[in-house]
Motif scaffolding. Sequence first.
Motif, PDB file in Angstrom:
ATOM      1  N   GLY B  31      42.054 105.397  26.648  1.00  0.00           N
ATOM      2  CA  GLY B  31      41.354 105.890  27.845  1.00  0.00           C
ATOM      3  C   GLY B  31      41.778 105.146  29.096  1.00  0.00           C
ATOM      4  N   GLY B  32      42.021 103.849  28.956  1.00  0.00           N
ATOM      5  CA  GLY B  32      42.477 103.047  30.086  1.00  0.00           C
ATOM      6  C   GLY B  32      41.372 102.624  31.039  1.00  0.00           C
ATOM      7  N   THR B  33      40.134 102.975  30.738  1.00  0.00           N
ATOM      8  CA  THR B  33      39.062 102.705  31.711  1.00  0.00           C
ATOM      9  C   THR B  33      38.747 101.217  31.835  1.00  0.00           C
ATOM     10  OG1 THR B  33      37.419 103.136  29.998  1.00  0.00           O
ATOM     11  CG2 THR B  33      37.969 104.963  31.454  1.00  0.00           C
ATOM     12  N   ASP B  34      39.014 100.450  30.802  1.00  0.00           N
ATOM     13  CA  ASP B  34      38.887  98.994  30.927  1.00  0.00           C
ATOM     14  C   ASP B  34      40.219  98.386  31.353  1.00  0.00           C
ATOM     15  OD1 ASP B  34      36.325  97.953  30.448  1.00  0.00           O
ATOM     16  OD2 ASP B  34      36.464  98.456  28.323  1.00  0.00           O
ATOM     17  N   LEU B  35      41.269  98.788  30.648  1.00  0.00           N
ATOM     18  CA  LEU B  35      42.577  98.145  30.823  1.00  0.00           C
ATOM     19  C   LEU B  35      43.057  98.240  32.281  1.00  0.00           C
ATOM     20  CD1 LEU B  35      45.029  96.775  29.438  1.00  0.00           C
ATOM     21  CD2 LEU B  35      46.019  99.076  29.233  1.00  0.00           C
ATOM     22  N   LEU B  36      43.015  99.436  32.848  1.00  0.00           N
ATOM     23  CA  LEU B  36      43.580  99.608  34.189  1.00  0.00           C
ATOM     24  C   LEU B  36      42.782  98.837  35.234  1.00  0.00           C
ATOM     25  CD1 LEU B  36      44.686 103.333  34.081  1.00  0.00           C
ATOM     26  CD2 LEU B  36      46.108 101.289  33.974  1.00  0.00           C
ATOM     27  N   VAL B  37      41.468  98.803  35.064  1.00  0.00           N
ATOM     28  CA  VAL B  37      40.638  98.034  36.004  1.00  0.00           C
ATOM     29  C   VAL B  37      40.990  96.552  35.897  1.00  0.00           C
ATOM     30  CG1 VAL B  37      38.278  97.349  36.568  1.00  0.00           C
ATOM     31  CG2 VAL B  37      38.771  99.723  35.952  1.00  0.00           C
ATOM     32  N   GLU B  38      41.141  96.090  34.669  1.00  0.00           N
ATOM     33  CA  GLU B  38      41.445  94.664  34.481  1.00  0.00           C
ATOM     34  C   GLU B  38      42.833  94.314  35.016  1.00  0.00           C
ATOM     35  OE1 GLU B  38      38.595  93.828  30.627  1.00  0.00           O
ATOM     36  OE2 GLU B  38      40.758  93.825  30.358  1.00  0.00           O
ATOM     37  N   LEU B  39      43.766  95.226  34.866  1.00  0.00           N
ATOM     38  CA  LEU B  39      45.108  94.974  35.399  1.00  0.00           C
ATOM     39  C   LEU B  39      45.077  94.961  36.923  1.00  0.00           C
ATOM     40  CD1 LEU B  39      47.366  97.181  33.086  1.00  0.00           C
ATOM     41  CD2 LEU B  39      47.170  94.686  33.095  1.00  0.00           C
ATOM     42  N   LYS B  40      44.359  95.939  37.497  1.00  0.00           N
ATOM     43  CA  LYS B  40      44.305  96.028  38.954  1.00  0.00           C
ATOM     44  C   LYS B  40      43.622  94.810  39.556  1.00  0.00           C
ATOM     45  CE  LYS B  40      44.475 101.015  39.660  1.00  0.00           C
ATOM     46  NZ  LYS B  40      43.690 102.222  39.827  1.00  0.00           N
ATOM     47  N   GLU B  41      42.609  94.322  38.875  1.00  0.00           N
ATOM     48  CA  GLU B  41      41.867  93.188  39.427  1.00  0.00           C
ATOM     49  C   GLU B  41      42.398  91.861  38.905  1.00  0.00           C
ATOM     50  OE1 GLU B  41      37.673  93.928  39.262  1.00  0.00           O
ATOM     51  OE2 GLU B  41      37.907  95.723  40.500  1.00  0.00           O
ATOM     52  N   ASP B  42      43.568  91.902  38.271  1.00  0.00           N
ATOM     53  CA  ASP B  42      44.235  90.687  37.826  1.00  0.00           C
ATOM     54  C   ASP B  42      43.411  89.883  36.828  1.00  0.00           C
ATOM     55  OD1 ASP B  42      46.780  90.026  38.275  1.00  0.00           O
ATOM     56  OD2 ASP B  42      46.483  89.152  40.263  1.00  0.00           O
ATOM     57  N   LEU B  43      42.588  90.564  36.047  1.00  0.00           N
ATOM     58  CA  LEU B  43      41.783  89.874  35.046  1.00  0.00           C
ATOM     59  C   LEU B  43      42.546  89.775  33.730  1.00  0.00           C
ATOM     60  CD1 LEU B  43      38.431  91.729  35.793  1.00  0.00           C
ATOM     61  CD2 LEU B  43      39.090  89.432  36.523  1.00  0.00           C
ATOM     62  N   ARG B  44      43.625  90.535  33.634  1.00  0.00           N
ATOM     63  CA  ARG B  44      44.408  90.536  32.407  1.00  0.00           C
ATOM     64  C   ARG B  44      45.864  90.781  32.803  1.00  0.00           C
ATOM     65  NH1 ARG B  44      44.076  93.941  27.010  1.00  0.00           N
ATOM     66  NH2 ARG B  44      41.905  94.266  27.470  1.00  0.00           N
ATOM     67  N   SER B  45      46.778  90.144  32.103  1.00  0.00           N
ATOM     68  CA  SER B  45      48.173  90.460  32.366  1.00  0.00           C
ATOM     69  C   SER B  45      48.735  91.161  31.143  1.00  0.00           C
ATOM     70  CB  SER B  45      48.961  89.190  32.669  1.00  0.00           C
ATOM     71  OG  SER B  45      49.142  88.453  31.492  1.00  0.00           O
ATOM     72  N   ALA B  46      49.516  92.173  31.364  1.00  0.00           N
ATOM     73  CA  ALA B  46      50.187  92.867  30.276  1.00  0.00           C
ATOM     74  C   ALA B  46      51.537  93.336  30.807  1.00  0.00           C
ATOM     75  CB  ALA B  46      49.353  94.046  29.798  1.00  0.00           C
ATOM     76  N   HIS B  47      52.593  92.861  30.214  1.00  0.00           N
ATOM     77  CA  HIS B  47      53.919  93.283  30.673  1.00  0.00           C
ATOM     78  C   HIS B  47      54.373  94.545  29.971  1.00  0.00           C
ATOM     79  CE1 HIS B  47      53.880  88.984  31.901  1.00  0.00           C
ATOM     80  NE2 HIS B  47      54.326  89.559  33.004  1.00  0.00           N
ATOM     81  N   HIS B  48      53.689  94.882  28.880  1.00  0.00           N
ATOM     82  CA  HIS B  48      54.048  96.094  28.128  1.00  0.00           C
ATOM     83  C   HIS B  48      52.786  96.889  27.834  1.00  0.00           C
ATOM     84  CE1 HIS B  48      57.960  94.214  27.479  1.00  0.00           C
ATOM     85  NE2 HIS B  48      57.288  93.107  27.208  1.00  0.00           N
ATOM     86  N   ILE B  49      52.825  98.173  28.164  1.00  0.00           N
ATOM     87  CA  ILE B  49      51.678  99.049  27.895  1.00  0.00           C
ATOM     88  C   ILE B  49      52.142 100.135  26.933  1.00  0.00           C
ATOM     89  CG2 ILE B  49      50.010 100.662  28.896  1.00  0.00           C
ATOM     90  CD1 ILE B  49      49.504  97.921  29.951  1.00  0.00           C
ATOM     91  N   VAL B  50      51.460 100.234  25.817  1.00  0.00           N
ATOM     92  CA  VAL B  50      51.848 101.208  24.788  1.00  0.00           C
ATOM     93  C   VAL B  50      50.787 102.308  24.732  1.00  0.00           C
ATOM     94  CG1 VAL B  50      52.380 101.546  22.351  1.00  0.00           C
ATOM     95  CG2 VAL B  50      53.029  99.400  23.488  1.00  0.00           C
ATOM     96  N   ASN B  51      51.205 103.496  25.138  1.00  0.00           N
ATOM     97  CA  ASN B  51      50.296 104.642  25.146  1.00  0.00           C
ATOM     98  C   ASN B  51      50.273 105.271  23.756  1.00  0.00           C
ATOM     99  OD1 ASN B  51      48.872 106.937  25.618  1.00  0.00           O
ATOM    100  ND2 ASN B  51      50.334 107.844  27.055  1.00  0.00           N
ATOM    101  N   ILE B  52      49.098 105.349  23.147  1.00  0.00           N
ATOM    102  CA  ILE B  52      49.020 105.944  21.797  1.00  0.00           C
ATOM    103  C   ILE B  52      48.557 107.403  21.836  1.00  0.00           C
ATOM    104  CG2 ILE B  52      48.660 103.723  20.630  1.00  0.00           C
ATOM    105  CD1 ILE B  52      45.646 104.512  20.447  1.00  0.00           C
TER     106      ILE B  52
END
Lengths: 772, 287
Positions: B31-52
Amino acid sequence: MNTHERIDRDLSERDFTVVGKSVKRSDTLEKVTGAARYAGDVALPGMLYAKMKRSNIAHARIKSIDTSKALALQGVKAVLTHQDVPRVLHAGSPHPRSASVTKDQYILDERVRYWGEGVAAVAAVSEEIAERAVALIEVEYDPLPGLFTIEAASDPAAPPIHENGLGQNYVLPPVFVTRGDVDKGFGEADLVIEREYDLGRPTPAYMEPNVCVSQWDGNGKLTMWTSTQSAFMVRGTLAEVLGVPLNKVRVIVDHMGGGFGAKQDLFQNEFLCALLARRTGRPVKMEFSRKETFVGGRSRHPGKIWLKQGFTRDGRIVAREARVTFNSGAYGSHGPGVTNVGTAALTSLYRCENVRLEGRCIYTNSPIAGAFRGYGVVQTYYALDLMMDEAAEKLGFDPAEFKLMNAVREGDMAPSGHPIVGHGLVDCIRRVMEETNWHELRRREKPETVKRRGIGIGCEMHGSSAYPGIKEQGNAIVKMNEDGTVTLITGTAGLGTGAHTALSQIVAEELGVPFEAVSVVQGDTDIVPWDIGAFASHTTYLGGRAAQLAAADVRRQVLEHAAPLLKAEPGDLAIRDGFVVVANGSNQSLRLSEAVGPQRGMPAVQLVGVGTYMPTKSYSFAAHFAEVEVDTETGEVAVLEVVPVHEIGRVIHPIAAAGQIEGGIQQGIGHTLSEDYVIDLTDGRSLNPSFVDYKMPLSMDMPSIRTIIIETAPDPGGPYGAKGVGEDPIIAIGPAIANAIYDAIGVRFHHYPITPEQVLNALKTKANETRQ
Amino acid sequence: MKPFEYYEPATLAEASELLRRLGKDASIIAGGTDLLVELKEDLRSAHHIVNIKKIPGLTDFAYDPANGLRFGALVTVREIETSPAVNGNYPNLAKAVSLLGSIQVRNRATVVGNICRASPSADTIPPLIADGASLSVYSGGTERSIPLDEFFTGPGRTVLVPGDIVTGISMPAPRPTSGRAYIKHGRRKAMELATVGVAVSMEHVAGQCSDIRIALGAVAPTVIRARRTEDLLRGRMIDAALLAEAAESAMQEATPIGNVRASAAYRRDMVGVLTRRAIGYAMGGVQ
């Protein structure tokens, strides 16, 4: 359900065709289709994106700033620190005609005074690169002691946060207001109540974060798109600080997503954006994140109010003494105005001849408090109304009856020093009691269940316009086109309240043309007449009156021009629904286009009217009823119903007025029960700069609201008797809720917000006391 | 938002291999509803995003009275919220999903995503733990089952290792004796994070509790079972005195922290009140 009643009083009994009707707002279509342009929508070729570096310490001197790594990052075009910007002391709240502004800010200083203050800014080809560059700026600080509370900062031994020579970190010398003989009054009192009230720190949390776009042209002229309530103030301050004449700064505000008073200030971003654009020769946009809108924004003034009143057995207030102490945060902003207005408000609302008031405003190393809907009066009337409720009980009166007995009346001296017009407050309280079957509800049984209900009433009055604190002036230009349509050119800003719709209604009414025949030009300082800004519940009152005067000027010209065509005297003519008609009923008429348009080789008539209005003061009134339900096991308070009765003079647009009232109630419920912007008192850091943890009530939390607007005390100064409504609702709802909580659970709180945890703890304490 | 590499594997095998190879620096997006918010607000770093979302078979949904409920990793919160089978048989889960975020968020967010985010305050986790749910986890060609109450190791942390993909969740069917409830405590009626969440799933006949599972949210590093309280209640007639004892016991099992949302003491108090109320609702009281 909204009720809107007209009780005409000493106004001409004319039939209105546009005023008083809820016409379709003129900005509806562009807003629902997304076409309306806000400052953040501005995109220019070659535009750069700017970000601010903010301090991570609340009080310190800057030892050094190393920008080399940021400048070396690919895509970074410029970095500014305090060494690169003009050092001009200026006021954050720049009202040129107000005595109470405080020049205490620099664009960037070599010192920071609150956590999150801007210390540098970067412009880069993308927002992401600008953010990365900001992180690469290295700042070395020399910490200074952090003064986070009023107590710490006002200690005579505390170091000054600003070197203004006043001592005790005063923003302004203490304000004193005295009427009558307070000591004598207390001597006559049968009951004296003395309390201290604690005020939380709500923020306006407007939808649209602060944003601006700057562009310089080849002739050294700056164009600034920005989200501000006071475009001419931004123009004036930018010109002053940047050292350019006023005609070299053009400020454009098309649409705004709210301001609630706070967006009268400048927020460092306007200067930095303009300077980065000048440095790079490219347009620059700087948009705050939501976090920055909290951290670098403006809150309501927190503080303390000590209030002592003397009452007689027969229910009169014979003495009132108060010490109001506001926490200004790191800069003065609206501290002087809020202190003056909030303190002086305690002279009124409930009659008392002997009054001694003292208002102070203290710098601390905490977030900046600024202007916010209700402007100091939210705070002081919360204290005053809560104490009235308490006094009523102690004296054996019904609280609503007690407020009614003591309510200000026609001719009483208002806080501004003007006599009050009409019995607005009395009418509001009476109407609330009738509408809610107040006495019957008070007699209702109160079972000792887990969830307990209570009712309360809260009252307020608030001035339309900021007079006498600020000498205001509204200006308008009205042009009639050759087809009979009309263009209103107004300085009045639109925050999203529908102000331009109301102004168009007034012009249409005055000119006798349909609402749709009027269009509005606004929001461009190069075009529109000077305006002080949209605040102080004065937009319709002041800008509307100026528009009415300008329209009346055009009407006079039209009639003079049409008179020979109709072989009548101008005095015998009127304009109705777009026709010039002979008023004696002779059936003679001319379309406006025939009267003023080009004919038989003659050019069209030049029809321009100008209106200027300088108001004194007018007061609106309200009484709010609230019913709450308290869960005695969780401490949660649910507001079940609110019945707001407002007296606002002539209503121009009933639905828009009701919208203001409902919105104010929503914000006021938040203030009273959940909204508090909290800082860590050990280091000044913000603890909840986001909507996750700053809890505003949302649509699902809203109670049923039965809005009643009465028109019993129209103001002779306002257009058709209209007065302000913007600030009133947020003032009355707080005490209504707090008083209802007491009615439900028998606990009086003396602060806001009243959290579930505090309710629960108070209930436990009460249970223990009962047991002992 | 910082740039990242984006992948769209077509099969579970491909996705699992990719995730194993990329290691801890990769995040799954559904869904990305947590992940994208966390990435945008720099709460999490992820260099690779795997869409399932391109992998077939992850949107299944099935309920039958014998085998219970099973649904895939891509089933949205809104689908669960609006499912008659869920509303009829798992009222605690139905309640929890109806309180998660906004309708817009629920239309994108997945239940499995809410679980894998492993927030101690996640709305879906307490009812699923109370109902005895298990996760199906795929890795390198094999599928294993992990009981949900053994899945979490800390805030944002689970037993999953790179290469693991949660493919779905299942839980047993309710019996005629089952009673269930979830209560979320927050300052708002919607768009709110739980300051405390309590879920109860029990078997009861004529006031007698034969079995019970109680899950507490937002009062420990992970959602926890109130096992001692469950033991206290199992096999007993539920009356007001026992409920008060259970409330006290649950309060002792909670280890809440205090923060800007609520103090530890208040959270603990609410565990007591909500546990008592949730048992009452599960036994047929009106919520």
